[in-house]
Design an enzyme around this catalytic site. Structure first.
Site, short mmCIF file in Angstrom:
data_model
loop_
_atom_site.label_atom_id
_atom_site.label_comp_id
_atom_site.label_asym_id
_atom_site.label_seq_id
_atom_site.Cartn_x
_atom_site.Cartn_y
_atom_site.Cartn_z
N ASP A 296 0.84 -1.20 0.00
CA ASP A 296 0.00 0.00 0.00
C ASP A 296 0.88 1.25 0.00
OD1 ASP A 296 -3.24 0.47 1.05
OD2 ASP A 296 -1.84 2.17 1.03
N THR B 247 -3.10 6.20 -10.71
CA THR B 247 -3.15 4.93 -9.96
C THR B 247 -4.09 3.93 -10.61
OG1 THR B 247 -2.45 5.77 -7.83
CG2 THR B 247 -3.98 3.92 -7.78
N THR C 166 -15.85 -1.74 -9.77
CA THR C 166 -17.06 -1.10 -9.23
C THR C 166 -18.23 -1.18 -10.20
OG1 THR C 166 -17.94 1.06 -8.61
CG2 THR C 166 -16.09 1.09 -10.10
N ASP C 167 -19.44 -1.07 -9.66
CA ASP C 167 -20.63 -1.00 -10.53
C ASP C 167 -20.72 0.33 -11.27
OD1 ASP C 167 -21.30 0.65 -8.36
OD2 ASP C 167 -23.16 -0.39 -7.87
N GLU C 168 -19.93 1.34 -10.82
CA GLU C 168 -20.05 2.67 -11.43
C GLU C 168 -19.61 2.69 -12.89
OE1 GLU C 168 -18.98 6.06 -9.16
OE2 GLU C 168 -19.63 5.17 -7.28
N TYR D 275 -13.64 9.20 -11.84
CA TYR D 275 -13.36 7.96 -11.09
C TYR D 275 -13.84 6.74 -11.87
CZ TYR D 275 -14.35 4.09 -7.89
OH TYR D 275 -14.45 2.85 -7.32
N ALA E 25 -14.63 6.44 -14.98
CA ALA E 25 -13.94 6.28 -16.27
C ALA E 25 -12.57 5.63 -16.05
CB ALA E 25 -13.79 7.64 -16.95
N LYS F 296 -11.76 3.60 -13.57
CA LYS F 296 -11.96 2.18 -13.22
C LYS F 296 -12.37 1.39 -14.48
CE LYS F 296 -11.83 0.42 -9.67
NZ LYS F 296 -10.72 -0.20 -8.89
N LYS G 78 -16.99 9.40 2.96
CA LYS G 78 -18.06 8.71 2.24
C LYS G 78 -19.36 8.82 3.04
CE LYS G 78 -14.94 7.18 -0.75
NZ LYS G 78 -14.24 5.92 -0.80
N ASP H 256 -25.89 19.71 -5.61
CA ASP H 256 -25.67 18.34 -6.06
C ASP H 256 -24.24 18.14 -6.56
OD1 ASP H 256 -26.35 15.75 -6.57
OD2 ASP H 256 -27.93 16.19 -8.02
P1 NAD Z 1 -9.93 3.30 -0.17
O1 NAD Z 1 -9.79 4.63 -0.83
O2 NAD Z 1 -10.50 3.21 1.19
O3 NAD Z 1 -8.51 2.56 -0.13
C1 NAD Z 1 -7.63 2.56 -1.21
C2 NAD Z 1 -6.27 2.07 -0.72
O4 NAD Z 1 -5.39 2.02 -1.85
C3 NAD Z 1 -5.62 2.99 0.31
O5 NAD Z 1 -5.08 2.22 1.37
C4 NAD Z 1 -4.52 3.67 -0.47
O6 NAD Z 1 -3.40 4.05 0.33
C5 NAD Z 1 -4.14 2.61 -1.48
N1 NAD Z 1 -3.53 3.14 -2.70
C6 NAD Z 1 -3.95 4.20 -3.45
N2 NAD Z 1 -3.10 4.41 -4.47
C7 NAD Z 1 -2.14 3.45 -4.38
C8 NAD Z 1 -0.99 3.12 -5.15
N3 NAD Z 1 -0.66 3.85 -6.24
N4 NAD Z 1 -0.23 2.07 -4.79
C9 NAD Z 1 -0.56 1.32 -3.68
N5 NAD Z 1 -1.61 1.61 -2.91
C10 NAD Z 1 -2.40 2.65 -3.25
O7 NAD Z 1 -10.78 2.43 -1.20
P2 NAD Z 1 -11.84 1.27 -0.91
O8 NAD Z 1 -13.17 1.87 -0.71
O9 NAD Z 1 -11.28 0.34 0.09
O10 NAD Z 1 -11.86 0.56 -2.35
C11 NAD Z 1 -10.96 -0.51 -2.65
C12 NAD Z 1 -11.22 -0.96 -4.08
O11 NAD Z 1 -12.57 -1.39 -4.22
C13 NAD Z 1 -11.03 0.15 -5.12
O12 NAD Z 1 -10.43 -0.43 -6.26
C14 NAD Z 1 -12.45 0.61 -5.44
O13 NAD Z 1 -12.53 1.11 -6.74
C15 NAD Z 1 -13.22 -0.69 -5.27
N6 NAD Z 1 -14.63 -0.56 -4.88
C16 NAD Z 1 -14.98 0.18 -3.78
C17 NAD Z 1 -16.34 0.22 -3.39
C18 NAD Z 1 -16.77 1.00 -2.18
O14 NAD Z 1 -17.98 1.11 -1.94
N7 NAD Z 1 -15.87 1.54 -1.35
C19 NAD Z 1 -17.29 -0.49 -4.12
C20 NAD Z 1 -16.88 -1.23 -5.24
C21 NAD Z 1 -15.55 -1.27 -5.60
O1 DAU Z 2 -20.92 2.05 -6.28
C1 DAU Z 2 -19.65 1.72 -5.81
C2 DAU Z 2 -18.91 2.99 -5.42
O2 DAU Z 2 -19.47 3.44 -4.20
C3 DAU Z 2 -17.40 2.79 -5.29
O3 DAU Z 2 -16.87 2.43 -6.54
C4 DAU Z 2 -16.74 4.08 -4.79
O4 DAU Z 2 -15.35 3.85 -4.58
C5 DAU Z 2 -17.39 4.47 -3.48
O5 DAU Z 2 -16.85 5.68 -3.00
C6 DAU Z 2 -18.90 4.62 -3.66
O6 DAU Z 2 -19.22 5.74 -4.51
P1 DAU Z 2 -20.44 6.72 -4.21
O7 DAU Z 2 -20.19 7.99 -4.90
O8 DAU Z 2 -21.74 6.05 -4.46
O9 DAU Z 2 -20.27 6.86 -2.60
P2 DAU Z 2 -20.38 8.12 -1.62
O10 DAU Z 2 -20.39 7.58 -0.23
O11 DAU Z 2 -19.41 9.17 -1.96
O12 DAU Z 2 -21.84 8.66 -1.94
C7 DAU Z 2 -23.00 7.83 -1.80
C8 DAU Z 2 -24.19 8.64 -2.24
O13 DAU Z 2 -24.41 9.69 -1.28
C9 DAU Z 2 -23.99 9.34 -3.57
O14 DAU Z 2 -25.23 9.38 -4.27
C10 DAU Z 2 -23.57 10.76 -3.18
C11 DAU Z 2 -24.32 10.98 -1.89
N1 DAU Z 2 -23.67 11.87 -0.90
C12 DAU Z 2 -22.36 11.62 -0.59
C13 DAU Z 2 -21.72 12.43 0.33
C14 DAU Z 2 -20.25 12.19 0.67
C15 DAU Z 2 -24.40 12.86 -0.28
O15 DAU Z 2 -25.60 13.06 -0.56
N2 DAU Z 2 -23.76 13.64 0.64
C16 DAU Z 2 -22.44 13.48 0.96
O16 DAU Z 2 -21.91 14.25 1.79
#
Ligand code: NAD
Ligand code: DAU
Length: 357
Positions: free
Chosen positions: A32, A99, A133-135, A159, A161, A163, A198, A290
């Site tokens: 990491d 990244t 991700t589903d995005e 983001y 795009a 992924k 988040k 928004d």
């Molecule tokens: P996060 O941002 O919490 O963690 C990302 C980690 O990657 C961090 O520890 C960071 O230090 C490390 N990192 C970043 N750039 C790096 C690099 N160049 N080399 C090595 N390490 C690096 O993210 P997360 O929410 O844990 O997501 C993890 C994975 O799952 C991502 O690929 C994300 O796209 C995917 N994902 C996340 C969600 C979600 O809801 N959080 C949903 C679907 C998929």
């Molecule tokens: O769908 C999977 C994705 O979910 C992952 O790929 C991403 O890494 C992860 O960050 C997450 O993306 P979202 O954009 O959906 O998550 P976030 O928690 O940022 O936002 C969830 C929803 O809430 C989104 O519709 C935006 C809204 N939101 C978010 C924040 C931070 C708010 O309304 N207010 C806020 O302050």
């Protein structure tokens, strides 16, 4: 046998390390870069576990990655590392391209070179699992069915795009070079160690700090929420049973509007940690401007992973959010150290001797 995983100081990766070590004795090497999202305190309880090796490095650093692969000889690589926050990608996309796209490219190349050094049997058993991700599929209308694995790619944010690009690279490395890849596309996760930028951890933290709870736009955007441990177990299932070259969508089948999510959290906190003035945390809800290009609805059709690999989630939103809120109430010091930035100092003092090892 050993696996190597990137990005496991972040939210999902650190939950994965805990889940992995609860369920297997196989060593895990965790690489990491420790960006702002990397927090070694997520791994405090396993830093002295001989099965877990932490390496502070960028996945794009070929020299370090080549050496790690040579020394540890993993049977699989899991790529969690990414820049993951949509709002940050809107303000500063470059790190996402570096990244998520270039980093994945370098890791694929390191994996390809490493695999070419393996004996036939080891090479065919080797796996490269890319966590996505589903995005990447864009936004659904209210009546459309959930995204299946054949849904066209329509990413709308920097983001998503980035992924989507990484998913295409993984696909190409399988088709062109025969790398045994697996790709997972998952919906929104929530649970312990979720960085409070988040929605869910931000709302829990702001509510308890008596700050506004910001809802983007009208709050009617829909996400399909999955408890993080269920995601980790789905990844373990895909790693052990998935077919190389295949994509598996992972979701919780728990669609909620953002407003519903925030109101549920407020109601739970009202019961568990009543406000001293007798009011409800919901009074702190504030509608704000928004997000640019905000996707309206995500939902996953997880029937492929269920029918072919037998995975289904254990938690629904009601049970998962209960566990999540309980964890945040039990770990105020974790949230405080993240919000104050102290987690970075802690890493420096406690673990500097381990970095680069
Ligand atoms: P996060 O941002 O919490 O963690 C990302 C980690 O990657 C961090 O520890 C960071 O230090 C490390 N990192 C970043 N750039 C790096 C690099 N160049 N080399 C090595 N390490 C690096 O993210 P997360 O929410 O844990 O997501 C993890 C994975 O799952 C991502 O690929 C994300 O796209 C995917 N994902 C996340 C969600 C979600 O809801 N959080 C949903 C679907 C998929
Ligand atoms: O769908 C999977 C994705 O979910 C992952 O790929 C991403 O890494 C992860 O960050 C997450 O993306 P979202 O954009 O959906 O998550 P976030 O928690 O940022 O936002 C969830 C929803 O809430 C989104 O519709 C935006 C809204 N939101 C978010 C924040 C931070 C708010 O309304 N207010 C806020 O302050």
């Amino acid at each position: 046998m050993t696996i190597l995983a990137t990005g496991c100081a972040g939210f999902i990766g650190s939950n994965f390390v805990h889940t992995w070590l609860e369920q297997t004795d196989e060593p895990i090497v965790n690489v990491d870069k420790l960006t702002y999202a990397g927090n070694l305190s997520n791994l405090k309880t396993v830093m002295n576990d001989a099965r877990h090796t932490f390496v502070h490095a960028d996945l794009a650093n070929r020299e370090v990655m080549d050496e790690l692969l040579k020394v540890h000889r993993p049977r699989a690589i899991i790529n969690f590392a990414a820049e993951s926050h949509v709002d940050r990608s809107i303000h500063s996309p470059i790190e996402f391209l570096q990244t998520n796209i270039l980093g994945t490219f370098h890791l694929l190349e390191a994996a390809r070179d490493y695999r070419s050094t393996l004996q036939t049997e080891e090479a065919s058993a080797f796996r490269f699992l890319h966590v996505s991700t589903d995005e990447v599929y864009g936004s659904l209308s209210p009546s459309e069915p959930g995204f299946d694995e054949l849904h066209r790619y329509e990413p709308n944010s920097p983001y998503s795009a980035s992924k989507a690009s990484s998913d295409h690279l993984v696909r190409a490395w399988h088709h062109t070079y025969g790398l045994p890849t697996l790709t997972t596309n998952c919906s929104n996760n929530y649970g312990p160690f979720h960085f409070p930028e988040k929605l869910i951890p931000l709302v829990i933290h702001n509510a308890l700090s008596l700050k506004p709870l910001p809802i983007y736009g009208d709050g009617q955007q829909i996400r399909d929420w999955l408890y993080v441990k269920d995601h980790c177990e789905a990844i373990m299932t895909v790693l052990s049973k998935g077919t190389p070259g295949e994509v598996y969508n992972i979701g919780g089948n728990q669609e909620k509007t953002n407003l519903e999510v925030v109101k549920t959290i407020c109601a739970k906190l009202d019961a568990l940690r009543p406000k001293t003035n007798g009011g409800s945390y919901a009074e702190q809800i504030t509608f704000v401007k928004d997000r640019a290009g905000h996707d309206r609805r995500y939902a996953i059709d997880a029937s492929k992973i269920k029918s072919t690999l037998g995975w289904t989630p254990k938690e629904d939103f009601a049970s998962g959010i209960e566990k999540t809120i309980a964890w945040y109430l039990d770990h105020p010091e974790w949230v405080e150290s993240v919000v104050s930035g102290a987690y970075k100092d802690w890493v420096q003092t406690q673990y500097s001797e381990r970095t680069g090892s």
